[in-house]
Design a protein around this motif. Structure first.
Motif, PDB file in Angstrom:
ATOM      1  N   VAL A 190      86.799  49.855   4.773  1.00 12.69           N
ATOM      2  CA  VAL A 190      87.148  48.468   4.453  1.00 12.69           C
ATOM      3  C   VAL A 190      88.356  47.982   5.245  1.00 12.69           C
ATOM      4  O   VAL A 190      88.449  46.796   5.589  1.00 12.69           O
ATOM      5  CB  VAL A 190      87.399  48.299   2.939  1.00 12.69           C
ATOM      6  N   SER A 191      89.293  48.888   5.540  1.00  8.26           N
ATOM      7  CA  SER A 191      90.513  48.467   6.244  1.00  8.26           C
ATOM      8  C   SER A 191      90.367  48.505   7.757  1.00  8.26           C
ATOM      9  O   SER A 191      91.120  47.826   8.469  1.00  8.26           O
ATOM     10  CB  SER A 191      91.679  49.364   5.838  1.00  8.26           C
ATOM     11  N   LYS A 192      89.438  49.339   8.247  1.00  7.37           N
ATOM     12  CA  LYS A 192      89.215  49.532   9.679  1.00  7.37           C
ATOM     13  C   LYS A 192      90.443  50.126  10.379  1.00  7.37           C
ATOM     14  O   LYS A 192      90.674  49.887  11.564  1.00  7.37           O
ATOM     15  CB  LYS A 192      88.801  48.219  10.361  1.00  7.37           C
ATOM     16  N   VAL A 193      91.222  50.892   9.640  1.00  5.18           N
ATOM     17  CA  VAL A 193      92.404  51.564  10.183  1.00  5.18           C
ATOM     18  C   VAL A 193      92.325  53.032   9.796  1.00  5.18           C
ATOM     19  O   VAL A 193      92.141  53.357   8.616  1.00  5.18           O
ATOM     20  CB  VAL A 193      93.703  50.940   9.617  1.00  5.18           C
TER      21      VAL A 193
ATOM     22  N   THR B 212      93.927  45.722  13.297  1.00  5.79           N
ATOM     23  CA  THR B 212      92.894  45.260  12.374  1.00  5.79           C
ATOM     24  C   THR B 212      91.585  45.968  12.609  1.00  5.79           C
ATOM     25  O   THR B 212      90.745  46.031  11.729  1.00  5.79           O
ATOM     26  CB  THR B 212      92.685  43.748  12.535  1.00  5.79           C
ATOM     27  N   ALA B 213      91.374  46.508  13.770  1.00 11.95           N
ATOM     28  CA  ALA B 213      90.139  47.232  14.052  1.00 11.95           C
ATOM     29  C   ALA B 213      90.482  48.512  14.781  1.00 11.95           C
ATOM     30  O   ALA B 213      91.475  48.593  15.499  1.00 11.95           O
ATOM     31  CB  ALA B 213      89.190  46.384  14.898  1.00 11.95           C
TER      32      ALA B 213
ATOM     33  N   TRP C  26      94.216  49.176   1.916  1.00  9.44           N
ATOM     34  CA  TRP C  26      93.911  48.015   2.761  1.00  9.44           C
ATOM     35  C   TRP C  26      95.102  47.054   2.774  1.00  9.44           C
ATOM     36  O   TRP C  26      95.484  46.518   3.822  1.00  9.44           O
ATOM     37  CB  TRP C  26      92.659  47.330   2.230  1.00  9.44           C
ATOM     38  N   LEU C  27      95.717  46.851   1.620  1.00  6.25           N
ATOM     39  CA  LEU C  27      96.894  45.979   1.555  1.00  6.25           C
ATOM     40  C   LEU C  27      98.038  46.531   2.402  1.00  6.25           C
ATOM     41  O   LEU C  27      98.733  45.781   3.092  1.00  6.25           O
ATOM     42  CB  LEU C  27      97.343  45.833   0.104  1.00  6.25           C
ATOM     43  N   VAL C  28      98.241  47.835   2.355  1.00  5.85           N
ATOM     44  CA  VAL C  28      99.293  48.441   3.168  1.00  5.85           C
ATOM     45  C   VAL C  28      98.989  48.255   4.655  1.00  5.85           C
ATOM     46  O   VAL C  28      99.882  47.955   5.457  1.00  5.85           O
ATOM     47  CB  VAL C  28      99.449  49.933   2.828  1.00  5.85           C
ATOM     48  N   ALA C  29      97.733  48.414   5.025  1.00  6.41           N
ATOM     49  CA  ALA C  29      97.348  48.231   6.428  1.00  6.41           C
ATOM     50  C   ALA C  29      97.616  46.806   6.892  1.00  6.41           C
ATOM     51  O   ALA C  29      98.090  46.579   8.011  1.00  6.41           O
ATOM     52  CB  ALA C  29      95.875  48.578   6.609  1.00  6.41           C
ATOM     53  N   VAL C  30      97.309  45.844   6.033  1.00 10.13           N
ATOM     54  CA  VAL C  30      97.574  44.440   6.380  1.00 10.13           C
ATOM     55  C   VAL C  30      99.069  44.207   6.507  1.00 10.13           C
ATOM     56  O   VAL C  30      99.542  43.522   7.432  1.00 10.13           O
ATOM     57  CB  VAL C  30      96.962  43.508   5.313  1.00 10.13           C
ATOM     58  N   ALA C  31      99.855  44.774   5.594  1.00  7.58           N
ATOM     59  CA  ALA C  31     101.305  44.576   5.624  1.00  7.58           C
ATOM     60  C   ALA C  31     101.935  45.161   6.880  1.00  7.58           C
ATOM     61  O   ALA C  31     102.881  44.594   7.436  1.00  7.58           O
ATOM     62  CB  ALA C  31     101.928  45.204   4.384  1.00  7.58           C
TER      63      ALA C  31
END
Length: 765
Positions: A261-264, A14-15, A502-507
């Protein structure tokens, strides 16, 4: 960021890791990070050489962009805000800041008539940062946070693909004057503005000397500044050298927004991949290209100022300046930013039960920027109205299914087909809307941020969703005679891409390769299948309306069936996928990305295999016309005014012709008594009169048309004197545009003749 086999090894977090977690780059390690960037450099130089751009011109423009745009921009970026911690993103954001700074310098120097000294503007700033001890630290990154080498390689490969494609499949199709035989009309219009913006601030309308230029001309001003500093011709700058740096800058800032925004870190690379098919670099619409880089950079600064506050307060100045530049480049960009800030403010108001003053302030800044650019710069908004689904009028099936022959840009809020009561017509409109939504699915996926629990609590997610909302509302509600509402969707691509990544990073958060690889492969395969299925069938005018609707609906039905099968397959194999949580979110997102890439690959394949040279009959310019235009450029003063009859495209001049002829103002770069008036605010405001489109409306300056026509066909000393009152010094007489009186030989001095073209100089008073 660690990688490895097995589900216990994380590939996304997440970060991002702290500075201490990444080794500082020195010596060979630093060279390893720079090595990938040789790829796009070689690709750009090779691509430009392949389309006959002299190496000296390439070197000169590269030195200008690096030394007068990127370097001053990076110094200002770090002084006003901070460094991103890595050179790649510093270059992208610094270039955007540098473009705004250079635009300010161009305005000042041109207004006082010192265009030839514009080079002093960036050199002055560089000298100040070199001389003042307190500013010297900004020459380096004081707190390095280098991104992984994989980021550099990924971005460099994307940039290479982009510059090669733009060079060989975009610019190569449009030969610069005088090498081309036909020119897309908008290119000559933009070229006329570049010439105008080299000579004056505030600019005049080159097609109607003495009138104010009302257009979103900031991109053309940027080209004018480049021509001033480099000494290169406006043709070389606009047709060949300006676009590639803009494309790479847009790629870098899109990647920076996704990472912010994704921090990745890897979402930046994914964003670069995702925007490749989106047409970031448009030769035919430089205003759109310029607005992408500046509006995305403005969004990055606003996100930091409103939510992160990671740097100095100067970020507000940077955000405001880039917002103004974006608005002066494309009017649709500021409503997108306003929509984002507005929805984020509403979210914080409801969540915290207090007014989010920082967002209110940002909204006011954006509103002032919008009002100012619309009032003093932007233009091209006359003729616009509000009508639901007006964009569908430009669909190839629309008239065949609805029978609606109304002129685009006209009518009430509800289009005639929706009030007809004809179920076949209403169904057809619904099918066309469904296909539009399906075609732009990538700009809908981002709304998923408001569904996922971990992201819907983030105000930045609401800002991205608000930008998407504003863009879709602009597309579906505005009614523009030339379909300019499409630029709302084209302008929101960086925001939609950031949301998608961002959605892909969360997934994939905390997931291992055993999850990522099968999901990626499955999504890639399905994406290719989807891309094939959404291809529209050909229009068959011989079929009935009902048959047309049925044919048009087939891709929607096929895709719906495939979606049902995918969902069913998911449930049947849910035990396998249960061990890969997050895949259910990632699959639809990656499918959309892969479908877009498959479409780009197919288009690129045909683009490289076929000769796409622009040869439209309406844009044909004869060799004698080009030679005459070149003579005017070389033998007249930049501020001279020319009497011409070349306002029709193509000629000859006649009532009701397409008034998009810009041979003298565009190719020759000279002001005219009157030439093509189609894109003026006055002409756009008459759109729909007598059931005609704006381009074929009578001139808003009938007195000038009458004077020009009389001078060419029945000249008298008094008529020439009347023309001199407008500053006219020359007559461009082309017999292919209409009759030319032999009396001109006695009343004016013949200075040039070739083919059907004669150029006369008016006698002195």
């Amino acid at each position: 960021m660690s990688t490895g086999e097995g589900t216990g090894v994380a590939v996304a977090e997440t970060a991002e890791p702290s500075v201490a977690a990444i080794q500082r780059t020195h010596g060979p390690a630093r060279l390893t990070r720079l090595l990938p960037w040789l790829l796009p450099l070689v690709g750009a130089v090779g691509g430009l050489l392949a389309i006959d751009v002299p190496l000296g011109d390439i070197v000169r423009y590269a030195a200008y962009f690096g030394g007068c745009v990127i370097l001053p921009g990076i110094l200002l970026l770090r002084a006003a805000w901070r460094s991103t911690g890595n050179w790649g993103e510093d270059v992208g954001l610094g270039a955007a800041v540098g473009m705004a700074y250079q635009l300010l310098g161009w305005a000042i120097f041109t207004a006082v008539g010192l265009q030839a000294w514009l080079l002093a503007w960036p050199l002055l700033l560089i000298a100040v940062f070199a001389a003042v001890p307190q500013l010297r630290p900004y020459w380096r990154i004081t707190r390095p946070e280098p991104l992984p080498v994989a980021w550099s390689w990924g971005m460099a490969i994307c940039a290479t693909l982009l510059v090669v494609y733009v060079s060989l499949a975009v610019m190569a199709d449009h030969k610069p004057p005088p090498d081309g035989t036909s020119y897309y009309q908008d290119l000559l219009y933009h070229l006329s503005m570049v010439h105008e913006l080299i000579r004056s601030v505030p600019p005049e309308l080159p097609q109607v000397a003495g009138e104010r230029l009302e257009y979103h001309w900031f991109a053309n001003a940027d080209m004018a500044g480049a021509a001033d500093v480099t000494g290169l011709s406006p043709v070389m700058v606009m047709f060949r050298l300006w676009l590639l740096p803009q494309a790479v800058v847009s790629l870098l800032v899109c990647a920076a927004l996704a990472r912010q925004v994704s921090k990745v870190w890897w979402t930046g690379v994914l964003a670069a991949v995702a925007v490749l098919p989106a047409g970031l670099a448009s030769l035919l619409s430089p205003s759109h290209t310029f607005s992408i880089a500046t509006s995305t950079a403005a969004a990055i600064f606003l996100v930091d100022a409103l939510f992160h506050r990671s740097g100095r307060r100067g970020v507000w100045i940077l955000g405001a300046a880039l917002a103004v530049v974006a608005g002066g480049s494309k009017p649709s960009t500021l409503p997108i930013l306003l929509g984002g800030v507005g929805l984020a403010a509403l979210f914080l108001l409801l969540r915290d039960r207090k007014l989010p003053w920082r967002l209110v302030a940002a909204g006011l800044v954006l509103l002032l920027a919008l009002a100012g650019t619309l009032r003093f710069v932007a233009g091209s908004t006359s003729g616009s109205g509000m009508q639901l689904l007006a964009i569908l009028k430009f669909d190839a099936f629309y008239r065949a299914i609805t029978g609606d022959l109304s002129v685009p840009g006209t009518g009430g809020f509800l289009p005639v087909p929706l009030t007809s009561g004809d179920s076949t017509v209403v169904t057809g409109v619904g099918v066309m809307l469904g296909l539009t939504l399906l075609s732009y699915a990538g700009l809908l996926i981002g709304f998923g941020l408001l569904v996922v629990r971990s992201t819907r609590r983030q105000p930045a997610a609401w800002m991205l969703a608000g930008s998407l909302t504003a863009a879709w509302l602009g597309l579906l509600l505005l009614n523009h005679p030339a379909a300019s509402q499409q630029y709302f969707l084209r302008g929101v691509v960086p925001f939609a891409t950031a949301a998608t990544c961002w959605l892909v990073a969360v997934a994939f958060e905390g997931r291992g390769r055993r999850t990522i690889l099968p999901v990626g492969v499955a999504a890639a395969a399905l994406g290719v299948v989807f891309q094939q299925l959404i291809r529209r069938p050909a229009l068959d005018p011989a079929r009935s309306r009902a048959e047309q609707v049925e044919t048009l609906a087939r891709p929607l039905v096929t895709v719906a069936v495939l979606i049902v099968l995918v969902i069913a397959g998911w449930f049947l194999t849910r035990r396998i996928w249960a061990r890969r949580p997050g895949a259910g979110l990632a699959v639809p997102v990656l499918i959309v990305i892969m479908a877009s890439l498959a479409g780009m690959a197919r288009y690129s394949y045909y683009a490289f295999r076929t000769d796409g040279t622009y040869r439209a009959a309406g844009g044909v310019v004869r060799p004698d016309e080009q030679a005459a235009a070149r003579w005017l450029t070389e033998n007249t003063a930049p501020t001279d005014v020319v009497v011409t009859g070349s306002w029709c495209r193509p000629g000859p001049r006649r009532p009701g012709c397409d008034a998009r002829g810009w041979l003298v103002s565009g190719l020759a770069g000279r002001r005219t008594l009157v030439e093509g008036w189609a894109y003026t605010q006055q002409a756009l405001a008459t759109n729909g009169t007598d059931g005609k489109l704006y381009a074929v409306q009578p001139s808003p300056w009938p007195d000038r048309v009458e004077l020009s026509t009389q001078i060419l066909t029945a000249p008298t000393p008094q008529l020439l004197e009347n023309a001199r009152q407008y500053g006219a010094r020359w007559i461009y007489a082309d017999s292919s545009d209409g009759p030319v009186s032999p009396s001109l030989d006695q009343l004016a001095r013949l200075r040039y003749q070739e083919g059907k073209v004669r150029i006369y100089e008016l006698p002195a008073q």
